[in-house]
Enzyme design. Structure first.
Site, PDB file in Angstrom:
ATOM      1  N   SER A 147      -6.735  -1.885  -0.607  1.00 56.85           N
ATOM      2  CA  SER A 147      -6.247  -1.022  -1.689  1.00 56.85           C
ATOM      3  C   SER A 147      -7.351  -0.226  -2.398  1.00 56.85           C
ATOM      4  CB  SER A 147      -5.448  -1.851  -2.697  1.00 56.85           C
ATOM      5  OG  SER A 147      -6.128  -3.023  -3.026  1.00 56.85           O
ATOM      6  N   HIS A 163       0.825  -1.218   0.000  1.00 59.18           N
ATOM      7  CA  HIS A 163       0.000   0.000   0.000  1.00 59.18           C
ATOM      8  C   HIS A 163       0.853   1.259   0.000  1.00 59.18           C
ATOM      9  CE1 HIS A 163      -3.486  -2.715   1.489  1.00 59.18           C
ATOM     10  NE2 HIS A 163      -3.345  -2.739   0.182  1.00 59.18           N
ATOM     11  N   GLU A 202     -13.130  -8.450  -8.751  1.00 60.15           N
ATOM     12  CA  GLU A 202     -13.024  -9.386  -7.619  1.00 60.15           C
ATOM     13  C   GLU A 202     -13.897 -10.588  -7.948  1.00 60.15           C
ATOM     14  OE1 GLU A 202     -11.354  -9.914  -4.615  1.00 60.15           O
ATOM     15  OE2 GLU A 202     -12.633 -11.681  -4.634  1.00 60.15           O
ATOM     16  N   ASP A 256      -2.751  -8.065  -7.918  1.00 60.27           N
ATOM     17  CA  ASP A 256      -2.440  -8.469  -6.540  1.00 60.27           C
ATOM     18  C   ASP A 256      -3.134  -9.796  -6.221  1.00 60.27           C
ATOM     19  OD1 ASP A 256      -1.754  -8.475  -3.846  1.00 60.27           O
ATOM     20  OD2 ASP A 256      -3.391  -7.120  -3.269  1.00 60.27           O
TER      21      ASP A 256
HETATM   22  C1  SAM Z   1      -4.528 -10.409  -2.017  1.00 57.76           C
HETATM   23  S1  SAM Z   1      -6.235 -10.243  -2.116  1.00 57.76           S
HETATM   24  C2  SAM Z   1      -6.476  -8.605  -2.672  1.00 57.76           C
HETATM   25  C3  SAM Z   1      -6.157  -7.563  -1.666  1.00 57.76           C
HETATM   26  C4  SAM Z   1      -6.361  -6.142  -2.118  1.00 57.76           C
HETATM   27  N1  SAM Z   1      -5.753  -5.887  -3.420  1.00 57.76           N
HETATM   28  C5  SAM Z   1      -5.798  -5.176  -1.108  1.00 57.76           C
HETATM   29  O1  SAM Z   1      -4.592  -4.868  -1.182  1.00 57.76           O
HETATM   30  O2  SAM Z   1      -6.556  -4.708  -0.255  1.00 57.76           O
HETATM   31  C6  SAM Z   1      -6.602 -11.143  -3.577  1.00 57.76           C
HETATM   32  C7  SAM Z   1      -8.080 -11.167  -3.936  1.00 57.76           C
HETATM   33  O3  SAM Z   1      -8.211 -11.739  -5.237  1.00 57.76           O
HETATM   34  C8  SAM Z   1      -9.416 -12.485  -5.298  1.00 57.76           C
HETATM   35  N2  SAM Z   1      -9.241 -13.410  -6.430  1.00 57.76           N
HETATM   36  C9  SAM Z   1      -8.651 -14.633  -6.447  1.00 57.76           C
HETATM   37  N3  SAM Z   1      -8.574 -15.100  -7.720  1.00 57.76           N
HETATM   38  C10 SAM Z   1      -9.098 -14.135  -8.525  1.00 57.76           C
HETATM   39  C11 SAM Z   1      -9.233 -13.984  -9.930  1.00 57.76           C
HETATM   40  N4  SAM Z   1      -8.843 -14.955 -10.773  1.00 57.76           N
HETATM   41  N5  SAM Z   1      -9.779 -12.847 -10.405  1.00 57.76           N
HETATM   42  C12 SAM Z   1     -10.179 -11.853  -9.560  1.00 57.76           C
HETATM   43  N6  SAM Z   1     -10.076 -11.938  -8.207  1.00 57.76           N
HETATM   44  C13 SAM Z   1      -9.528 -13.051  -7.705  1.00 57.76           C
HETATM   45  C14 SAM Z   1      -9.526 -13.104  -3.943  1.00 57.76           C
HETATM   46  O4  SAM Z   1     -10.868 -13.422  -3.633  1.00 57.76           O
HETATM   47  C15 SAM Z   1      -8.960 -11.987  -3.035  1.00 57.76           C
HETATM   48  O5  SAM Z   1     -10.001 -11.188  -2.542  1.00 57.76           O
END
Ligand code: SAM
Length: 283
Positions: free
Chosen positions: A103, A18, A121, A167
């Protein structure tokens, strides 16, 4: 898909990710032209500290918790990041944090009304929570799709300026490969965009391979920033984390080279190999 970011929100890896994200957005905000901010793996946006997941691991205590304990010492971008976290999820006067902002909330707090944000998401419960957390912000959309697939249709953005944050949760072995393919395809569609990729550091070997493939890819201007809090290849869940930034803004290498050691010191890394900020491929 078992991953829930709530178990990890606000941990040391989130603080690094972040902080870098805010540096990238602040660089984009220095110019008047509107831009697009795109996230392929957005999460739920808000993580209450009293939620079961957060209490189970308590990971945030070694991340944002440490920074809050040392709030009076903080300066520059690290102070700005912590103050923003408090403004969005806590109380500035008492310094008490109620929920950690993910984020999407950090980014939209900085964007101007004319800048556009797209969040993808895949997990329906997380997506609905993100929609609630974001509320009705102009030029903002949330999509419930696979982030890598959605990205193809989103590039190049009409604004022609901006960034993509990738991410993923890295639940599967082939995640590095998917990230690599998404980056190459995204860069083909939008060669001037900023692409930021977060990755976990557990064992070193898949990362060495990921970096070598990036070097061989033909892309230029690839910056790599890493923060290690445990010694290499320790048997803990996460030894550190890194970010690849393609087309970084001017002088980001210099600002991260100064910020990451300070962050490492504030987080009190236990014998880790510290931080690095290097060009995998220069201009
Ligand atoms: C590491 S977290 C994201 C955290 C966020 N970017 C933050 O920094 O606050 C990863 C997220 O990706 C989602 N996810 C997993 N596979 C995915 C995909 N193929 N496409 C989109 N989202 C996905 C998960 O449900 C999870 O909420």
């Amino acid at each position: 898909m078992k991953y829930r970011h709530g178990y990890h929100a606000g941990n040391f890896a989130d603080t690094m990710k972040h902080l870098v994200l805010l540096e990238l957005l602040n660089a984009l905000l220095r110019k008047p032209g509107e831009f697009a901010y795109i996230e392929t793996h957005a999460g739920r946006g808000e993580y209450p500290l009293d939620a079961r997941e957060m209490r189970t691991t308590g990971e945030y205590r070694d991340g944002i918790g440490r920074l809050l304990e040392r709030r009076a010492e903080l300066q520059g971008p690290i102070r700005d990041y912590v103050e923003l976290v408090l403004r969005l999820g806590g109380e500035a006067t008492s310094g008490e944090l109620h929920h950690y902002p993910g984020s999407p909330l950090l980014a939209t707090a900085l964007l101007r009304p004319t800048d556009r944000a797209v969040f993808v998401e895949l997990e329906p419960g997380e997506r609905r929570a993100l929609e609630r957390a974001l509320g009705a912000r102009p030029h903002t959309s949330v999509r419930g799709e696979d982030g890598y697939v959605a990205l193809r249709g989103l590039l190049p953005p009409v604004e022609r300026r901006g960034m993509v944050l990738i991410d993923p949760s890295f639940e599967q072995d082939e995640e590095f490969q998917r990230v690599h393919e998404a980056l190459l395809d995204g860069h083909r569609r939008w060669a001037t965009g900023i692409f930021a990729i977060w990755y976990p550091i557990k064992r070193r070997e898949p990362i060495t391979r990921f970096h070598a493939e990036l070097v061989r890819s033909g892309l230029r201007r690839i910056l790599c920033a890493e923060l290690n809090v445990y010694p290499q290849d320790s048997q803990v869940a996460l030894n550190g984390c890194g970010m690849i930034i393609v087309n970084p803004p001017w002088k980001l290498d210099e600002s991260l080279s100064a910020l990451l050691p300070t962050l490492h010191c504030l987080l009190d890394g236990r014998g880790g190999t510290g931080t690095r900020c290097v060009w995998l491929v220069p201009e």
